[in-house]
Design a protein around this motif. Structure first.
Motif, PDB file in Angstrom:
ATOM      1  N   THR A 127       0.035   4.472  -2.437  1.00  0.00           N
ATOM      2  CA  THR A 127       0.245   5.489  -2.243  1.00  0.00           C
ATOM      3  C   THR A 127       1.366   6.775  -2.334  1.00  0.00           C
ATOM      4  N   HIS A 128       2.044   5.809  -3.286  1.00  0.00           N
ATOM      5  CA  HIS A 128       3.840   6.686  -3.747  1.00  0.00           C
ATOM      6  C   HIS A 128       3.370   7.436  -5.069  1.00  0.00           C
ATOM      7  N   LEU A 129       2.858   5.703  -5.494  1.00  0.00           N
ATOM      8  CA  LEU A 129       1.572   6.455  -7.262  1.00  0.00           C
ATOM      9  C   LEU A 129       1.024   7.699  -7.223  1.00  0.00           C
TER      10      LEU A 129
ATOM     11  N   ILE B 295       0.571  -1.758  -0.107  1.00  0.00           N
ATOM     12  CA  ILE B 295       0.239  -0.439  -0.135  1.00  0.00           C
ATOM     13  C   ILE B 295       0.833   1.247  -0.224  1.00  0.00           C
ATOM     14  N   ASP B 296       1.888   1.455   0.545  1.00  0.00           N
ATOM     15  CA  ASP B 296       2.538   2.410   0.560  1.00  0.00           C
ATOM     16  C   ASP B 296       3.447   2.432  -0.739  1.00  0.00           C
ATOM     17  N   SER B 297       3.544   1.267  -1.473  1.00  0.00           N
ATOM     18  CA  SER B 297       3.427   2.560  -3.727  1.00  0.00           C
ATOM     19  C   SER B 297       3.339   2.221  -3.845  1.00  0.00           C
TER      20      SER B 297
ATOM     21  N   PRO C 149      -1.079  13.003   1.864  1.00  0.00           N
ATOM     22  CA  PRO C 149      -1.396  11.519   2.736  1.00  0.00           C
ATOM     23  C   PRO C 149       0.953  11.024   3.283  1.00  0.00           C
ATOM     24  N   HIS C 150       1.150  11.345   2.813  1.00  0.00           N
ATOM     25  CA  HIS C 150       2.366  10.870   3.704  1.00  0.00           C
ATOM     26  C   HIS C 150       2.553  11.821   4.719  1.00  0.00           C
ATOM     27  N   GLY C 151       1.862  13.043   4.918  1.00  0.00           N
ATOM     28  CA  GLY C 151       2.363  13.754   5.527  1.00  0.00           C
ATOM     29  C   GLY C 151       1.560  13.675   6.930  1.00  0.00           C
TER      30      GLY C 151
ATOM     31  N   ALA D 179       1.763   0.659  11.105  1.00  0.00           N
ATOM     32  CA  ALA D 179       2.787   1.214  10.086  1.00  0.00           C
ATOM     33  C   ALA D 179       2.956   1.960   8.756  1.00  0.00           C
ATOM     34  N   HIS D 180       3.675   2.608   8.923  1.00  0.00           N
ATOM     35  CA  HIS D 180       3.871   3.658   7.611  1.00  0.00           C
ATOM     36  C   HIS D 180       2.680   2.992   6.521  1.00  0.00           C
ATOM     37  N   GLY D 181       2.957   2.038   5.616  1.00  0.00           N
ATOM     38  CA  GLY D 181       1.984   2.121   4.168  1.00  0.00           C
ATOM     39  C   GLY D 181       0.286   2.844   4.665  1.00  0.00           C
TER      40      GLY D 181
ATOM     41  N   ALA E 296      -0.805   3.113   7.350  1.00  0.00           N
ATOM     42  CA  ALA E 296      -0.808   4.880   7.320  1.00  0.00           C
ATOM     43  C   ALA E 296      -1.341   5.673   6.544  1.00  0.00           C
ATOM     44  N   ASN E 297      -0.431   5.667   5.432  1.00  0.00           N
ATOM     45  CA  ASN E 297      -1.022   6.302   4.537  1.00  0.00           C
ATOM     46  C   ASN E 297      -2.716   6.028   3.398  1.00  0.00           C
ATOM     47  N   GLY E 298      -2.036   5.005   3.433  1.00  0.00           N
ATOM     48  CA  GLY E 298      -3.957   4.090   3.065  1.00  0.00           C
ATOM     49  C   GLY E 298      -4.969   4.685   3.364  1.00  0.00           C
TER      50      GLY E 298
END
Ligand code: NAP
Ligand code: FE
Length: 360
Positions: free
Chosen positions: A192-194, A188-190, A257-259, A271-273, A275-277
């Motif tokens: 959100t990056h996209l 999910i981190d990837s 979303p990352h912020g 977990a980081h991913g 959290a963004n998701g």
């Protein structure tokens, strides 16, 4: 001006470390391996690296104390252990590779206060970094970023220099040991990056081309995440999507979303991913460029934002915060000028509060 710069050489194959061992000799006679405490010892990645270094008679130290969301203390410790290293091999998830980059900066720039070296001084060089990733989400192997936990500011923060790994050795065998929760969070981190790259103020033809390809790849395997196990073939798709996502954010950065995810990780240990998701749908909902949002959904294979929301809710659940937490975390994000500046629309504190509220 439009530009693209991502100097990392990506070499992807089974048994890639051993097959390409000659590459290590170019970097010197003393290496520091930076890794976590557990997983790299079990999935074969650490063993492959140490075997190759031993065979080549390259001396090495192992710093295996990197924790998730590595704090500055980890970096200082690691730099002490590897003070005379000529190059670093980061083996593991995003935490290990990010730590490797920051340790590389401190080894190359040993004078002064480490906190200031990491967060205040810009454009510092690191000793060379070789990345051996084992999770399919951060793309740290193809980004110049290192996200560290800074307890003096009670947050996670990117360091202020830029360090691309020289080489990314990608071997799917190392990824296969991820349990479902770690795998899903990182995948999910990837995602959100996209999405963040595509919506970013500095998205350009080159980053868009990468994102469009990777979203399509991600979409073809998205339903596999509901399953406990995953085939090598399908995990390879996530691995490639993640590395591509790293290439995209290496150009554009990430945004809201990352912020908004950083306080969730810092205070709630999410977990980081994930959290963004948890905030990504509400984020997409406030983006004014609806055409781009629709295109993202289309590439992923969702009819509309509602279905995307249902998918993510089933996969990772909903956010659970009280009013005070929402206000505190939104205020934290409101000070994050880097993430705000990456988003094309004007964003108020109320917008940030609304994103959290809509994610509950
Ligand atoms: P991680 O924090 O590196 O690792 C999470 C957990 O997964 C750890 O317990 C780790 O164990 C374990 N693990 C790693 N590889 C495994 C494998 N193959 N099999 C089984 N377990 C494995 O997770 P991550 O999601 O990759 O990284 C998150 C970090 O990356 C965050 O700090 C985030 O801010 C950062 N990040 C950086 C960038 C960037 O561009 N630099 C982008 C996004 C995120 P061990 O501790 O034993 O290794
Ligand atoms: Fe990330």
């Amino acid at each position: 001006m439009t530009q693209y710069y991502m100097p990392t050489k990506i070499i992807e194959a089974k048994n890639v470390v051993k097959q390409n061992k000659h590459i290590f000799t170019k970097y010197g006679n003393k290496a520091l391996i930076v890794t976590g405490s557990n997983s790299s010892k079990k999935n074969g990645s650490l063993n492959d690296v140490t075997e190759v270094l031993t065979e080549l008679e390259i001396g090495f130290e192992i710093y295996d104390k990197v924790v998730e969301n590595p704090p500055v203390e980890n970096i200082v410790d690691g730099a002490e252990k590897g003070h005379n290293a000529e190059f670093i091999i980061g083996v593991g998830g995003g935490s290990a590779i990010d730590a490797a980059k920051a340790i590389g900066i401190l080894i190359q720039n040993p004078k002064g206060d480490p906190h200031a070296t990491l967060f205040k001084l810009t454009d510092l060089k690191s000793i060379p970094i070789i990345a051996v990733p084992t999770t399919a989400g951060t793309g740290s192997e193809t980004t110049p970023y290192s996200i560290l936990t800074d307890h003096t500011r009670s947050t996670k923060s990117n360091f202020s220099s830029k360090v691309f790994p020289d080489i990314a050795f990608m071997d799917i065998r190392y990824f296969m040991s991820m349990p479902q929760n770690i795998r899903n969070n990182t995948c999910i981190d990837s995602l959100t990056h996209l999405i963040e790259s595509y919506m970013c103020v500095s998205a350009n033809t080159y980053s868009d081309g990468i994102v469009e390809k990777a979203l399509k790849l991600w979409g073809t395997v998205k339903d596999i995440l509901f399953e406990n196990t995953i085939s090598e073939e399908n995990l390879t798709v996530f691995m490639k999507a993640s590395t591509l996502a790293g290439m995209a954010i290496s150009q554009t950065g990430t945004s809201l979303p990352h912020g908004l995810g950083y306080p969730l990780t810092y205070y709630k240990k999410i977990a980081h991913g994930k959290a963004n998701g948890l905030v990504i749908t509400a984020y997409l909902n406030i983006c004014s460029n609806k055409k781009r949002v629709e295109h993202i959904l289309d590439l992923l294979g969702f009819d509309n934002l509602n279905n995307f929301n249902k998918y993510l809710t089933k996969l990772i659940g909903r956010l659970n915060l009280n009013e005070d937490e929402i206000l505190q975390y939104s205020q934290t994000m409101a000070f994050n000028k880097y993430k705000l500046r990456n988003h094309p629309d004007q964003i108020s504190l109320n917008d940030l509060i609304m994103i959290y509220e809509k994610s509950l």
